[in-house]
Structure formats: C-alpha cells, structure tokens
Design an enzyme around this catalytic site. Structure first.
Site, PDB file in Angstrom:
ATOM      1  N   HIS A 266      -3.574  -2.173  -6.115  1.00 20.25           N
ATOM      2  CA  HIS A 266      -3.530  -3.440  -5.384  1.00 20.25           C
ATOM      3  C   HIS A 266      -4.064  -3.241  -3.957  1.00 20.25           C
ATOM      4  O   HIS A 266      -4.976  -3.953  -3.513  1.00 20.25           O
ATOM      5  CB  HIS A 266      -2.085  -3.952  -5.354  1.00 20.25           C
ATOM      6  CG  HIS A 266      -1.892  -5.225  -4.598  1.00 20.25           C
ATOM      7  ND1 HIS A 266      -1.819  -6.448  -5.225  1.00 20.25           N
ATOM      8  CD2 HIS A 266      -1.782  -5.479  -3.267  1.00 20.25           C
ATOM      9  CE1 HIS A 266      -1.671  -7.400  -4.300  1.00 20.25           C
ATOM     10  NE2 HIS A 266      -1.639  -6.831  -3.109  1.00 20.25           N
ATOM     11  N   GLU A 267      -3.512  -2.255  -3.264  1.00 19.46           N
ATOM     12  CA  GLU A 267      -3.946  -2.023  -1.883  1.00 19.46           C
ATOM     13  C   GLU A 267      -5.413  -1.574  -1.841  1.00 19.46           C
ATOM     14  O   GLU A 267      -6.139  -1.862  -0.890  1.00 19.46           O
ATOM     15  CB  GLU A 267      -3.042  -1.002  -1.183  1.00 19.46           C
ATOM     16  CG  GLU A 267      -1.550  -1.385  -1.117  1.00 19.46           C
ATOM     17  CD  GLU A 267      -1.273  -2.787  -0.579  1.00 19.46           C
ATOM     18  OE1 GLU A 267      -2.107  -3.323   0.165  1.00 19.46           O
ATOM     19  OE2 GLU A 267      -0.218  -3.359  -0.935  1.00 19.46           O
ATOM     20  N   HIS A 270      -7.568  -4.567  -1.585  1.00 23.22           N
ATOM     21  CA  HIS A 270      -7.664  -5.020  -0.188  1.00 23.22           C
ATOM     22  C   HIS A 270      -8.621  -4.103   0.581  1.00 23.22           C
ATOM     23  O   HIS A 270      -9.448  -4.555   1.377  1.00 23.22           O
ATOM     24  CB  HIS A 270      -6.289  -4.968   0.480  1.00 23.22           C
ATOM     25  CG  HIS A 270      -5.345  -6.055   0.053  1.00 23.22           C
ATOM     26  ND1 HIS A 270      -5.637  -7.386   0.191  1.00 23.22           N
ATOM     27  CD2 HIS A 270      -4.089  -6.003  -0.494  1.00 23.22           C
ATOM     28  CE1 HIS A 270      -4.605  -8.116  -0.250  1.00 23.22           C
ATOM     29  NE2 HIS A 270      -3.657  -7.304  -0.672  1.00 23.22           N
ATOM     30  N   GLU A 296      -6.213 -11.673  -1.052  1.00 24.52           N
ATOM     31  CA  GLU A 296      -5.284 -11.422  -2.161  1.00 24.52           C
ATOM     32  C   GLU A 296      -6.025 -11.467  -3.500  1.00 24.52           C
ATOM     33  O   GLU A 296      -5.665 -10.765  -4.437  1.00 24.52           O
ATOM     34  CB  GLU A 296      -4.155 -12.462  -2.098  1.00 24.52           C
ATOM     35  CG  GLU A 296      -2.876 -12.055  -2.779  1.00 24.52           C
ATOM     36  CD  GLU A 296      -2.259 -10.748  -2.279  1.00 24.52           C
ATOM     37  OE1 GLU A 296      -2.530 -10.332  -1.124  1.00 24.52           O
ATOM     38  OE2 GLU A 296      -1.522 -10.133  -3.050  1.00 24.52           O
TER      39      GLU A 296
HETATM   40 ZN   LIG Z   1      -1.752  -7.979  -1.320  1.00 26.85          ZN
END
Ligand SMILES: [Zn+2]
Length: 504
Positions: A266-267, A270, A296
């Site tokens: 997830h990170e 980003h 996101e």
């Molecule tokens: Zn996030």
C-alpha cells in the site's frame, strides 16, 4: 516586468516554500521512526520553528504581487495557469487566516487529540462531545475566512481533493451503497468465507527477518526505487517525502505476516506516485500529487487490484514458500489465495477488508454531512452511528469505543478526509478497468513478475500531470469517462463473487 520573469520568480518562491515544508515532513518522519523518547519536547520546538519559517516564506507579500500580475495575463499556457491557481490557493490559506486563529486551532487540535484518547480509553463520549462542537465551529470559521461560509463542508472536502464537493460525492456513494450492501451480505454468508478466515488464522510464527527480505523483494519488483527512498518501521504505517527522497514505513508481527506485506505494498503505491512526479517541477502544481483521493487510488491499486491477483501470487508464491518453509506449509495454494482475499465484516474501519471498507467510509461521510448541515447534533452522534453501522455494515457496536470514538481524525478537526479513501478505491477500479482494455493479458505479465507496463501507464496518465487538473478531470482524461462507482462494483463482484462462488 515581463510575465516570463514574474513566472520564474513565483516558481522559485513556491519551490523554496515547498522545500521548507518537506524539511518539516522529514522531522515528522524521524519523530515516528527514530526519535529517542526523551527528545519529544525538543522536537516540538524544531517543528514550531520550521512551521514558522515556512509560514513566513509562504505568506510574503511578494508572492501576492506576482500572483496579481500573472493572473491578469491571458497569454500564459494551461500548465502555467495551473501552477498560478494552486499558488493562489496556498497563498490565500497562508494569508487569510488570522494568526491568533491559527494558533488557537493548533492548540485545540492538540487538546482535542488528548481528550479523544482519554474518552476512547474510558468509553466516555460525553467527555469528547465539547471537543467535537469546538472543532466544528473552527471548521466553519476557517471556511468563512476563506470566503466559503455558505458551504463549509464543501470547503473541507476541497482541501483534500481540489474541485470535489459533497453533492458529487453523495451521488457516487449512493450508487455504490445500493450495490455494495447486498454484495457484502452474499459474500459473508458464503461457506467459503469461513475457509478463508481459517486459512488466515493458520499463518503463524513468520520470522521477521524473512518477512523483511520478502517485502523488499516484492516492493523492488513492482518498481520502487530504493536509490530514491527507503522503508523503516513505525507503529502506524505511512509514506512521506517526495521526488528523490520517499520514506515509507511498515510494521511486523510474526502472527500476521500478510499485514506487514500488504501495508508495505500500500505504502509503495503512494511512494511510486511521489517518485513518478516530474522532479523539475517539484513543489509546484506540475510536480505535486493531484489530491488525497488520487493518492489513495495509487496505493489501493497496487495493494488490491495487483497484489491480491492470481498472477501476482503465481509469481511470488514459490519464493514465499522458500523463505517460510514450515510456516507456509499450513496452507495450500488455494488457501493462501483465499487468505489474501479474506472478507469479514468488522466494526472497526482500520481492520476492514477491501469489500467492506467502503461501507465504513460511506457511514462517516453521511454523518459528516448531517453534522455540517445542522441536521444532526453532536449529542446524538453515538446513536446515529449505531443506527448507520447496523444499516450499512450489518453490525451494531456494543459501546462507543467500537463506534463513534474509534477514529482519531475528527479530534483535530480533520473533517472531509474520510471520503478520499473510498473515492480512491473507485478511481483505482476505474484505472484498472481502463488498463485492462488497453492491455488484456496483465495477469500473464504479473505471473512472470513483470509489473513495468502498469507502472509506465500510471506514470504517463497520472503521475506526469501532477496537480495540473482537478481530480475529476484527471480521471476523465486517463480513462475516457467520468468517475463512476460501477467499475468498483464490477471489480468486487468479479473477484469476490467468483472466489466466494456467489450468484452474479
Ligand atoms: Zn494510503
């Protein structure tokens, strides 16, 4: 003065302000990753000094003069106008809020956090209600200072996602809700749901060193550039930094090996976005992220559409078994895939899976709207929360700790922040749909460990544009259609309907 010179001078000032802001971010990263326990007060003083320097730089009258001159010039191109408009937005925020209001709001934010922590520990909403009243008042006052007194909630939403407003989001969420509530009921009623949960529960005792190794290999394979970033450990995973210096974190638990991995992916989503922004424009609208929802969408796309896919696991499963021999032997390939895609309704947003998560966000958005319109009083929030939780998630909290007191966000006045998470899921699904139209065999690429096509497509269609376009326009340009929840619904039906063998 020639426009060209004024523009160059403005960009210079904006980039300098951004450099100071990122120095502040770096102090924040260090605080969560490295800070010795005795240094908290000293760090607070450093934060305050950097924030003051940043504010002084960002609010200097010269920026106002340059903006006024450039706004009157109609010969500038679209990219330059976007840079000017975004600089105006930042400049107004830096100069239109009175200094005593900013200080009082910062103090209230810190008081609010502690009041929330106390109230949550004691399950005492009554002790927290005055903080919420005050934070709502501050939000309304802030909107009024910026000329948005008539639509304070729209102002809060626009702060996170330029151009978005409550009416647009309500239309999108209503459509999503109508389809998602029955889908969640179907999936969770399936006997396969219990098999998936049982498989996740068997994943125990995964050595941290091997988890770290696996996670490094996965994040490198999807394209994270470790020459321009790093990953460390913190209590709550996050990603900060930008351009050539992206800082991600994750956290490791021996008995929840998928948690560290998916948090890190997830990170990484980003981080890939930040690494892909045009470096020469860093800090201006051409070199910063479009907004929270688009940010996101990048993390969710890598975490969900890609890292929970068959192809992804076809490629990584042999290495996973090699690194975790006896621990991995408790599940076969199908069970591992089910564990990766386990669905279970929960009262707690941060524990939710990708199917039910959106319902938690819709709940918060609807309550925020009613709070701002005055239709819902703060005192009635706990009962409104319970009713909404029953209707949407299908579960009713037995106490406020598992209900209205669970999130930190409202304690420091961060209203209008939650919708970005669900909008991010919607955007991710729409981008994914478009990518699959262009390249039909992505799963085969993934099974070979090749993620380069996806990253290249995102670089060209999303990252390269920075904040040049508003959220809705950026998505329309990238996918050829307006943002709609139907791609998210179709994606969830396809993946989970098939896996849990539900009727279409
Ligand atoms: Zn996030």
């Amino acid at each position: 003065m020639r426009s060209r010179d004024a523009y160059v001078e403005l960009v210079n000032l904006v980039q300098r302000a951004h450099a100071l802001a990122t120095a502040g971010d770096l102090l924040g990263w260090d605080e969560q990753v490295n800070l010795p326990p005795g240094a908290a007060e000293q760090r607070a003083a450093q934060h305050a000094a950097v924030a003051e320097a940043h504010h002084g730089w960002a609010s200097q009258p010269r920026i106002g003069e340059l903006l006024a001159a450039l706004e009157a010039d109609d010969t500038l191109g679209g990219a330059e106008r976007a840079v000017i408009a975004n600089a105006r937005r930042d400049y107004d925020r830096a100069t239109k809020l009175p200094a005593d209001f900013v200080q009082e709001k910062a103090r209230q934010g810190s008081r609010g956090y502690h009041a929330w922590a106390r109230a949550k520990a004691a399950d005492d909403f009554g002790g927290y209600a005055p903080v919420l009243e005050k934070n709502l008042e501050f939000a309304r006052r802030e909107a009024a200072y910026l000329g948005k007194a008539e639509a304070p909630y729209d102002y809060m939403l626009d702060k996170h996602d330029p151009g978005l407003n409550a009416a647009t989001i309500a239309t999108l969420f209503d459509e999503l809700k109508g389809e998602l509530v029955p889908l969640v009921r179907e999936v969770t009623a399936s006997p396969v749901a219990e098999t998936a949960r049982a498989a996740s529960r068997r994943l125990r005792g995964f050595p941290i060193d091997a988890q770290r190794q696996f996670l490094r290999e996965v994040t490198t394979a999807v394209g994270f550039d470790y020459d321009c970033g790093r990953i460390d450990v913190s209590l709550h995973p996050f990603c900060s930094g930008t351009g050539a210096d992206v800082r991600m974190t994750t956290r490791y638990q021996e008995n929840q090996p998928l948690d560290a991995l998916f948090s890190a992916i997830h990170e990484t989503g980003h981080g890939l976005y930040e690494q892909g922004l045009p470096r020469e424009h860093l800090g201006t609208a051409r070199g910063i992220a479009a907004g929270m929802a688009v940010h996101e969408s990048q993390s969710r796309l890598w975490e969900n559409q890609i890292a929970r896919s068959r192809g992804f696991w076809r490629h990584f499963e042999p290495r996973w078994r090699q690194l975790f021999g006896s621990q991995a032997a408790t599940v076969d390939a199908d069970e591992l895939y089910l564990a990766v895609n386990a669905v279970e309704p929960t009262l707690i947003r941060v524990d939710a899976d990708e199917v039910t998560y959106n319902l938690h966000i819709i709940l918060r958005f609807e309550l925020e709207q009613r709070l701002f319109s005055g239709e819902l009083r703060v005192a009635d929030l706990p009962s409104a929360w319970r009713a909404a939780s029953r209707e949407l998630v299908g579960l009713e909290p037995a106490n406020d700790r598992e209900g209205v007191l669970q999130d930190v966000h409202w304690s420091d006045g961060a209203f209008g922040y939650f919708p970005s998470y669900c909008l991010g899921n919607m955007i991710a699904a729409q981008l994914w749909h478009r990518m699959q139209e262009v390249r039909t065999d992505l799963d085969t690429d993934f099974a070979k460990g090749d993620f380069s096509w996806v990253l290249r497509w995102l670089r060209e269609n999303i990252h390269a544009h920075g904040r040049r376009f508003g959220t809705m326009e950026l998505i329309k340009r990238a996918t050829g259609e307006e943002l709609s929840p139907r791609h998210l619904i179709a994606y969830l039906r396809e993946r989970y309907g098939e896996l849990y063998r539900c009727a279409k």
